[in-house]
Design a protein around this motif. Structure first.
Motif, mmCIF file in Angstrom:
data_model
loop_
_atom_site.group_PDB
_atom_site.id
_atom_site.type_symbol
_atom_site.label_atom_id
_atom_site.label_comp_id
_atom_site.label_asym_id
_atom_site.label_seq_id
_atom_site.Cartn_x
_atom_site.Cartn_y
_atom_site.Cartn_z
ATOM 1 N N THR A 43 0.835 -1.206 0.000
ATOM 2 C CA THR A 43 0.000 0.000 0.000
ATOM 3 C C THR A 43 0.869 1.255 0.000
ATOM 4 O O THR A 43 0.621 2.200 -0.752
ATOM 5 C CB THR A 43 -0.929 0.015 1.239
ATOM 6 N N ASN A 44 1.896 1.265 0.844
ATOM 7 C CA ASN A 44 2.792 2.434 0.874
ATOM 8 C C ASN A 44 3.428 2.661 -0.482
ATOM 9 O O ASN A 44 3.501 3.794 -0.964
ATOM 10 C CB ASN A 44 3.887 2.229 1.927
ATOM 11 N N PHE A 45 3.873 1.559 -1.085
ATOM 12 C CA PHE A 45 4.504 1.677 -2.403
ATOM 13 C C PHE A 45 3.486 2.226 -3.420
ATOM 14 O O PHE A 45 3.768 3.156 -4.166
ATOM 15 C CB PHE A 45 5.035 0.309 -2.872
ATOM 16 N N ALA A 46 2.289 1.660 -3.406
ATOM 17 C CA ALA A 46 1.270 2.058 -4.383
ATOM 18 C C ALA A 46 0.902 3.536 -4.230
ATOM 19 O O ALA A 46 0.741 4.249 -5.225
ATOM 20 C CB ALA A 46 0.034 1.183 -4.217
ATOM 21 N N LEU A 47 0.834 3.996 -2.986
ATOM 22 C CA LEU A 47 0.477 5.406 -2.769
ATOM 23 C C LEU A 47 1.609 6.316 -3.258
ATOM 24 O O LEU A 47 1.361 7.339 -3.892
ATOM 25 C CB LEU A 47 0.186 5.663 -1.282
ATOM 26 N N LYS A 48 2.843 5.907 -2.937
ATOM 27 C CA LYS A 48 3.997 6.724 -3.380
ATOM 28 C C LYS A 48 4.084 6.757 -4.903
ATOM 29 O O LYS A 48 4.440 7.767 -5.493
ATOM 30 C CB LYS A 48 5.291 6.154 -2.794
ATOM 31 N N ALA A 49 3.741 5.636 -5.521
ATOM 32 C CA ALA A 49 3.815 5.560 -6.989
ATOM 33 C C ALA A 49 2.554 6.145 -7.644
ATOM 34 O O ALA A 49 2.395 6.050 -8.856
ATOM 35 C CB ALA A 49 3.998 4.110 -7.412
ATOM 36 N N HIS A 50 1.708 6.735 -6.838
ATOM 37 C CA HIS A 50 0.453 7.340 -7.309
ATOM 38 C C HIS A 50 -0.435 6.361 -8.073
ATOM 39 O O HIS A 50 -1.101 6.721 -9.042
ATOM 40 C CB HIS A 50 0.730 8.599 -8.150
ATOM 41 N N LEU A 51 -0.411 5.106 -7.664
ATOM 42 C CA LEU A 51 -1.319 4.127 -8.268
ATOM 43 C C LEU A 51 -2.722 4.361 -7.684
ATOM 44 O O LEU A 51 -2.861 4.809 -6.538
ATOM 45 C CB LEU A 51 -0.843 2.700 -7.951
ATOM 46 N N PRO A 52 -3.744 4.053 -8.456
ATOM 47 C CA PRO A 52 -5.108 4.392 -7.998
ATOM 48 C C PRO A 52 -5.655 3.395 -6.970
ATOM 49 O O PRO A 52 -6.569 2.630 -7.246
ATOM 50 C CB PRO A 52 -5.915 4.345 -9.300
ATOM 51 N N VAL A 53 -5.081 3.407 -5.771
ATOM 52 C CA VAL A 53 -5.516 2.426 -4.763
ATOM 53 C C VAL A 53 -6.428 3.039 -3.697
ATOM 54 O O VAL A 53 -6.893 2.349 -2.802
ATOM 55 C CB VAL A 53 -4.318 1.765 -4.044
ATOM 56 N N GLU A 54 -6.646 4.361 -3.808
ATOM 57 C CA GLU A 54 -7.408 5.031 -2.743
ATOM 58 C C GLU A 54 -8.815 4.447 -2.581
ATOM 59 O O GLU A 54 -9.303 4.297 -1.464
ATOM 60 C CB GLU A 54 -7.480 6.528 -3.005
ATOM 61 N N LYS A 55 -9.434 4.106 -3.717
ATOM 62 C CA LYS A 55 -10.798 3.562 -3.671
ATOM 63 C C LYS A 55 -10.825 2.264 -2.868
ATOM 64 O O LYS A 55 -11.722 2.030 -2.051
ATOM 65 C CB LYS A 55 -11.309 3.301 -5.087
ATOM 66 N N LEU A 56 -9.820 1.450 -3.145
ATOM 67 C CA LEU A 56 -9.713 0.153 -2.473
ATOM 68 C C LEU A 56 -9.508 0.347 -0.962
ATOM 69 O O LEU A 56 -10.148 -0.324 -0.144
ATOM 70 C CB LEU A 56 -8.535 -0.629 -3.074
ATOM 71 N N ILE A 57 -8.640 1.293 -0.619
ATOM 72 C CA ILE A 57 -8.379 1.566 0.804
ATOM 73 C C ILE A 57 -9.658 2.065 1.479
ATOM 74 O O ILE A 57 -10.003 1.671 2.583
ATOM 75 C CB ILE A 57 -7.240 2.601 0.980
ATOM 76 N N ARG A 58 -10.366 2.958 0.756
ATOM 77 C CA ARG A 58 -11.617 3.495 1.316
ATOM 78 C C ARG A 58 -12.623 2.394 1.604
ATOM 79 O O ARG A 58 -13.237 2.344 2.660
ATOM 80 C CB ARG A 58 -12.258 4.498 0.339
ATOM 81 N N ALA A 59 -12.766 1.520 0.638
ATOM 82 C CA ALA A 59 -13.797 0.491 0.776
ATOM 83 C C ALA A 59 -13.437 -0.554 1.833
ATOM 84 O O ALA A 59 -14.300 -1.266 2.319
ATOM 85 C CB ALA A 59 -14.015 -0.186 -0.561
ATOM 86 N N SER A 60 -12.176 -0.620 2.198
ATOM 87 C CA SER A 60 -11.771 -1.650 3.168
ATOM 88 C C SER A 60 -11.484 -1.029 4.532
ATOM 89 O O SER A 60 -12.409 -0.711 5.282
ATOM 90 C CB SER A 60 -10.575 -2.427 2.632
ATOM 91 N N VAL A 61 -10.195 -0.814 4.826
ATOM 92 C CA VAL A 61 -9.829 -0.302 6.155
ATOM 93 C C VAL A 61 -10.359 1.092 6.472
ATOM 94 O O VAL A 61 -10.818 1.351 7.584
ATOM 95 C CB VAL A 61 -8.292 -0.259 6.384
ATOM 96 N N PHE A 62 -10.280 1.998 5.494
ATOM 97 C CA PHE A 62 -10.593 3.403 5.784
ATOM 98 C C PHE A 62 -12.003 3.570 6.350
ATOM 99 O O PHE A 62 -12.199 4.167 7.409
ATOM 100 C CB PHE A 62 -10.412 4.247 4.519
ATOM 101 N N ASP A 63 -12.985 3.043 5.636
ATOM 102 C CA ASP A 63 -14.363 3.255 6.088
ATOM 103 C C ASP A 63 -14.669 2.554 7.406
ATOM 104 O O ASP A 63 -15.592 2.938 8.119
ATOM 105 C CB ASP A 63 -15.370 2.829 5.012
ATOM 106 N N HIS A 64 -13.891 1.531 7.707
ATOM 107 C CA HIS A 64 -14.127 0.854 8.985
ATOM 108 C C HIS A 64 -13.568 1.670 10.160
ATOM 109 O O HIS A 64 -14.183 1.735 11.224
ATOM 110 C CB HIS A 64 -13.505 -0.547 8.989
ATOM 111 N N PHE A 65 -12.392 2.284 9.948
ATOM 112 C CA PHE A 65 -11.712 2.958 11.054
ATOM 113 C C PHE A 65 -11.871 4.478 11.043
ATOM 114 O O PHE A 65 -11.436 5.144 11.983
ATOM 115 C CB PHE A 65 -10.211 2.617 11.050
#
Ligand SMILES: Cc1cc2nc3c(=O)[nH]c(=O)nc-3n(C[C@H](O)[C@H](O)[C@H](O)COP(=O)(O)OP(=O)(O)OC[C@H]3O[C@@H](n4cnc5c(N)ncnc54)[C@H](O)[C@@H]3O)c2cc1C
Length: 391
Positions: A43-65
């Protein structure tokens, strides 16, 4: 403990079946330590590389916490929790930013939240992180009484001014303000500043709260020292009590640099330190207020018992129980149901900026470090209960 925290109907009353399923799936993933380590790195790598992972993070850990990206996103979540008597502490969880513009923008955010809190009974506290207002290395230098150059002096004056601005507004609007604690090597300077604010603004009641990390073996002695000062200089002490979230970092640094670790040698010692400190504060409650930030059932139970023995009402506004959003709902909602004061930290902020917070949550919930098995067991129990009751 009479299973007082095991009532899953109360604990998960606000969760729909699908939300419960998502929580189960998430804790199952987090329970796997190697997966958390790999997931964090990817995840850290993907964010640094500006890969479009934000949606995935939102739908999983982010919205829970997290409550959302902005404070407005948090409002429906906050209102929902409040229907069950659970309050919120809006926590602007952007971390690891080190420039003046970011510090000023964090200041604006916290001032806004204090104002927001003034208008909402559901928000009894505001909160900020010391490193949200200044550079970690600067805190470290000030705490070690190192000589500052001209620019650093000015920079530190700005940090002090930020503490002053939020503390003054909190005092004027009568909103309690929690200050989080971080790494021990920057904490001395933050402690001194928060104590100065307590001295100034806690003359009539506890408004400003510092945080004691009880995995540190020196913290009860520190509290006793501040207590002496408070008696002599006539101010109230507000303290959030936590065990501490930076254990691995603390121990690694201590061993790399060859000094004695500030962390208790065992979990049992940390537990004793936590419970002894709670007991000390209850003994001296006339001059103190406690925010017990813990997911530990036994520590929560011990505090309930101490309140009972001392004849304190469950609603005594000097005593609060606190958990993090997305964790230990069984403690939060059962305590609220019994009439205790409960507030959950509700983190918010842009997805990528909240990552350090989310990673800490994932790490502390792994099967090795955390209480995930308890979360899983409770969710499973509730799913079965619903199946049987057909609701
Ligand atoms: C409302 C709230 C606010 C918080 N604010 C802060 C904050 O400002 N600063 C901060 O650092 N953390 C904060 N935390 C996180 C907190 O410090 C803990 O990481 C987390 O709550 C887990 O501890 P626990 O008491 O819930 O439960 P437990 O699961 O009983 O304890 C786990 C904790 O015990 C300690 N521990 C584990 N193993 C050992 C060992 N071998 N030796 C010694 N100690 C050990 C560690 O601190 C670990 O996190 C907050 C938590 C909450 C709920």
């Amino acid at each position: 403990m009479d299973k007082i925290f095991d009532n899953t109907k109360v604990a998960f009353a606000l969760k729909s079946d699908s939300e419960l399923d998502r929580a189960y799936f998430l804790f199952k993933l987090i329970d796997n330590e190697p997966l958390v380590r790999i997931g964090t790195a990817v995840t850290n790598f993907a964010l640094k590389a500006h890969l479009p992972v934000e949606k995935l993070i939102r739908a999983s850990v982010f919205d829970h916490f997290c409550g959302g990206v902005s404070e407005d996103d948090c409002v429906p979540v906050m209102e929902k929790m409040y229907t069950k008597g659970v309050c919120s502490v809006l926590d602007y969880s952007v971390e690891g930013k080190e420039d003046e513009a970011q510090f000023d923008s964090a200041l604006e955010k916290i001032l806004k939240i204090i104002q927001f809190a003034k208008e909402k009974d559901a928000i009894p506290f505001a909160v900020f992180k010391p490193t949200g207002f200044g550079r970690l290395d600067l805190y470290k230098k000030v705490g070690r009484k190192k000589l500052l150059n001209f620019e650093e002096h000015q920079e530190w004056d700005r940090v002090v001014a930020r503490y002053e601005a939020v503390s003054k507004l909190a005092f004027e609007l009568n909103v309690c303000l929690l200050v989080d604690s971080e790494e021990s090597w920057m904490q001395d300077a933050a402690d001194d500043l928060v104590t100065r604010m307590m001295k100034k603004y806690n003359k009539v009641k506890p408004i400003i709260f510092n945080t004691l990390q009880l995995y540190r073996w020196d913290r009860l002695a520190y509290l006793k020292k501040i207590h002496e000062q408070a008696k002599q200089e006539n101010f109230f002490i507000g303290m959030k009590l936590v065990r501490g979230a930076y254990m691995e970092k603390e121990n690694n640094r201590a061993s790399a640099k060859g000094y004695k670790s500030p962390i208790c040698a065992t979990k049992e010692e940390t537990d004793t330190m936590y419970d002894d400190t709670v007991a000390y504060m209850i003994e001296n409650i006339e001059q103190m207020a406690i925010f017990a930030g813990t997911h530990n059932e036994l520590s929560s139970y011990k505090l309930m018992q101490l309140m009972k023995e001392k004849g304190l009402k469950t609603t005594d506004n000097r005593i609060w129980f606190g958990q993090l959003y997305g964790m230990s709902d069984n403690i939060s909602y059962n305590l609220a149901e019994m009439g205790y004061n409960v507030a959950k930290y509700l983190p918010f902020g842009p997805v990528r900026d909240v990552m350090p917070y989310l990673i800490r949550r994932a790490e502390e919930n792994t099967s090795v470090a955390g209480q995930t098995s308890r979360e899983l067991m409770l969710i499973k129990k509730e799913r079965e209960r619903r199946k049987l009751n057909d609701n």
